[in-house]
Design a protein around this motif. Sequence first.
Motif, PDB file in Angstrom:
ATOM      1  N   THR A 141       0.971  -1.024   0.167  1.00 49.61           N
ATOM      2  CA  THR A 141      -0.309  -0.139   0.078  1.00 49.61           C
ATOM      3  C   THR A 141       0.775   1.115  -0.284  1.00 49.61           C
ATOM      4  N   GLU A 142       0.239   2.303  -0.439  1.00 44.95           N
ATOM      5  CA  GLU A 142       0.688   3.546  -0.569  1.00 44.95           C
ATOM      6  C   GLU A 142       0.117   5.182   0.311  1.00 44.95           C
ATOM      7  N   ASN A 143       0.900   5.284   0.780  1.00 42.56           N
ATOM      8  CA  ASN A 143       0.372   6.028   2.001  1.00 42.56           C
ATOM      9  C   ASN A 143       0.807   7.486   2.382  1.00 42.56           C
ATOM     10  N   LYS A 144       0.256   8.680   2.197  1.00 42.95           N
ATOM     11  CA  LYS A 144       0.504   9.702   2.937  1.00 42.95           C
ATOM     12  C   LYS A 144       1.070   9.672   4.236  1.00 42.95           C
ATOM     13  N   ILE A 145       2.189  10.028   4.492  1.00 39.41           N
ATOM     14  CA  ILE A 145       2.934   9.612   6.199  1.00 39.41           C
ATOM     15  C   ILE A 145       3.499  10.720   6.753  1.00 39.41           C
ATOM     16  N   ARG A 146       3.920  11.241   7.935  1.00 40.45           N
ATOM     17  CA  ARG A 146       4.305  12.758   8.020  1.00 40.45           C
ATOM     18  C   ARG A 146       5.369  12.523   8.785  1.00 40.45           C
ATOM     19  N   PHE A 147       6.263  12.267   8.922  1.00 43.35           N
ATOM     20  CA  PHE A 147       7.888  11.600   9.986  1.00 43.35           C
ATOM     21  C   PHE A 147       7.912  13.167  10.542  1.00 43.35           C
TER      22      PHE A 147
ATOM     23  N   GLU B 293      10.659  14.133  12.479  1.00 45.17           N
ATOM     24  CA  GLU B 293      12.275  14.078  12.311  1.00 45.17           C
ATOM     25  C   GLU B 293      12.814  13.810  11.606  1.00 45.17           C
ATOM     26  N   PHE B 294      12.076  13.226  10.063  1.00 47.13           N
ATOM     27  CA  PHE B 294      12.567  12.916   8.854  1.00 47.13           C
ATOM     28  C   PHE B 294      10.700  14.096   7.588  1.00 47.13           C
ATOM     29  N   PRO B 295      11.003  15.471   7.771  1.00 48.78           N
ATOM     30  CA  PRO B 295      10.038  15.742   7.296  1.00 48.78           C
ATOM     31  C   PRO B 295       9.869  16.443   5.838  1.00 48.78           C
ATOM     32  N   GLN B 296      11.507  15.378   4.986  1.00 50.81           N
ATOM     33  CA  GLN B 296      11.936  15.563   3.771  1.00 50.81           C
ATOM     34  C   GLN B 296      10.237  14.566   3.281  1.00 50.81           C
ATOM     35  N   ALA B 297      10.536  13.351   3.357  1.00 50.94           N
ATOM     36  CA  ALA B 297       9.455  12.817   2.777  1.00 50.94           C
ATOM     37  C   ALA B 297       8.244  12.666   3.343  1.00 50.94           C
ATOM     38  N   ASN B 298       7.063  12.901   1.708  1.00 47.05           N
ATOM     39  CA  ASN B 298       5.972  13.009   2.276  1.00 47.05           C
ATOM     40  C   ASN B 298       4.964  11.273   1.697  1.00 47.05           C
ATOM     41  N   LYS B 299       5.690  10.325   1.440  1.00 46.41           N
ATOM     42  CA  LYS B 299       4.810   9.109   1.446  1.00 46.41           C
ATOM     43  C   LYS B 299       5.614   8.218   1.317  1.00 46.41           C
ATOM     44  N   GLY B 300       5.141   7.189   1.914  1.00 51.57           N
ATOM     45  CA  GLY B 300       5.745   5.805   2.051  1.00 51.57           C
ATOM     46  C   GLY B 300       5.130   4.640   0.898  1.00 51.57           C
TER      47      GLY B 300
ATOM     48  N   LYS C 194      24.121  -6.502   1.716  1.00 54.49           N
ATOM     49  CA  LYS C 194      25.084  -7.205   1.467  1.00 54.49           C
ATOM     50  C   LYS C 194      26.401  -6.884   2.765  1.00 54.49           C
ATOM     51  N   THR C 195      26.563  -5.207   3.080  1.00 58.55           N
ATOM     52  CA  THR C 195      27.514  -5.020   3.701  1.00 58.55           C
ATOM     53  C   THR C 195      26.382  -3.383   4.328  1.00 58.55           C
ATOM     54  N   VAL C 196      26.808  -3.924   6.244  1.00 59.77           N
ATOM     55  CA  VAL C 196      26.561  -3.256   6.785  1.00 59.77           C
ATOM     56  C   VAL C 196      27.069  -2.005   7.917  1.00 59.77           C
ATOM     57  N   ASP C 197      27.096  -0.907   7.676  1.00 63.32           N
ATOM     58  CA  ASP C 197      28.312  -0.039   8.007  1.00 63.32           C
ATOM     59  C   ASP C 197      28.395   0.329   9.278  1.00 63.32           C
ATOM     60  N   PHE C 198      26.927   0.325  10.677  1.00 63.46           N
ATOM     61  CA  PHE C 198      27.360   0.295  11.202  1.00 63.46           C
ATOM     62  C   PHE C 198      25.450   0.387  11.839  1.00 63.46           C
ATOM     63  N   THR C 199      25.774   0.257  13.768  1.00 62.38           N
ATOM     64  CA  THR C 199      24.547  -0.128  13.805  1.00 62.38           C
ATOM     65  C   THR C 199      24.397   1.172  15.116  1.00 62.38           C
ATOM     66  N   VAL C 200      22.779   1.022  14.776  1.00 64.11           N
ATOM     67  CA  VAL C 200      22.659   2.815  15.742  1.00 64.11           C
ATOM     68  C   VAL C 200      21.349   1.604  16.886  1.00 64.11           C
ATOM     69  N   ARG C 201      20.699   2.381  17.323  1.00 67.08           N
ATOM     70  CA  ARG C 201      19.548   2.332  18.458  1.00 67.08           C
ATOM     71  C   ARG C 201      17.977   2.571  17.144  1.00 67.08           C
ATOM     72  N   ASN C 202      18.086   3.219  17.268  1.00 65.25           N
ATOM     73  CA  ASN C 202      16.486   3.826  16.413  1.00 65.25           C
ATOM     74  C   ASN C 202      16.570   4.749  14.848  1.00 65.25           C
ATOM     75  N   LEU C 203      15.574   4.887  14.666  1.00 59.85           N
ATOM     76  CA  LEU C 203      16.134   6.362  13.362  1.00 59.85           C
ATOM     77  C   LEU C 203      15.926   6.994  13.285  1.00 59.85           C
ATOM     78  N   GLN C 204      15.602   7.987  15.135  1.00 63.14           N
ATOM     79  CA  GLN C 204      16.644   8.771  15.576  1.00 63.14           C
ATOM     80  C   GLN C 204      17.699   9.537  14.976  1.00 63.14           C
ATOM     81  N   GLU C 205      18.647   8.071  16.055  1.00 61.30           N
ATOM     82  CA  GLU C 205      19.878   8.503  15.817  1.00 61.30           C
ATOM     83  C   GLU C 205      20.598   8.288  14.183  1.00 61.30           C
ATOM     84  N   TYR C 206      20.229   7.646  13.873  1.00 52.37           N
ATOM     85  CA  TYR C 206      20.716   7.022  11.959  1.00 52.37           C
ATOM     86  C   TYR C 206      20.341   8.797  11.872  1.00 52.37           C
TER      87      TYR C 206
END
Length: 272
Positions: A45-51, A53-60, A235-247
């Motif tokens: 499904t495709e929906n409008k979104i509003r996060f 912490e990441f306002p650049q995106a407007n759809k998901g 294939k390659t994981v560059d680092f580990t974070v706690r959550n999206l905010q930290e990333y």
Amino acid sequence: MANFLPLLLLALFPLLSLVHAQETESPKTLLFQAFESSAKASYITENKIRFPEFPQANKGTYYKRTNPDGTACRRLDLTKNGEILLSLLQNEEGHFILDPKLGKAARSRALFRLYELEGIYLRPFEKEFDFCDFRMREVVFRNRPAWEVTATLSREKQKDSRLLLSQITGCWEPDEVFEEQHPWTRSWLVDKRTHMLLRKRSITKDPKNITTEAMEIPDFLPDWSQHPTLFQTPKTVDFTVRNLQEYLEKRATLLQEKRKRQKGTSIYSRIN
């Protein structure tokens, strides 16, 4: 002809019984069947979104594939004008963030935002509905026949509901908080064809305070062979974070460093 009619009615009896059973099914039973169907479903499904912490995106674009063993893989592509800015992924190996702009991938210990669009399917405490009055009616939602199931908490049963919730959650809310924030009326739209939930609406004491969650009509029969790498671990994981905010905080630093390098390269090119 007279002898044929009883035979015809006898042949149609199971079908007529099924239709009658669906029409007379209790609203509460229908609703919880829809919760169960929705939780097990695979869809795109495709929906409008509003996060915030990441306002650049407007759809998901959200992909959920339920596996034969009952587990599920999920992916949310955050986009703007059709361009994928970030992808959030969950598979049997964990949670990951894919960043095409930076060419990076990170493992995340938690990704609550990935499940945001499934909030419409969040199943309430069943006992809470013991204090609600139910009603059901037929409606059409985005050209699809649906049932609207409404549960209303009466004032007479408000104290009983509040006591139950405090026992379940371990929290006792002051009267004014419970009255202002707890939904008095909730309604769900159930798709007649698939028994999937299409919309959830909550109304508090103030009738102007309405919260609505709705999915664009999903593709309930996705052809996953068209998306063979969708849920693959990077294939390659560059680092580990706690959550999206930290990333995102780390991403801002990486983008700043990238711009500095590009600026330095540009100046060097002009000098030479």
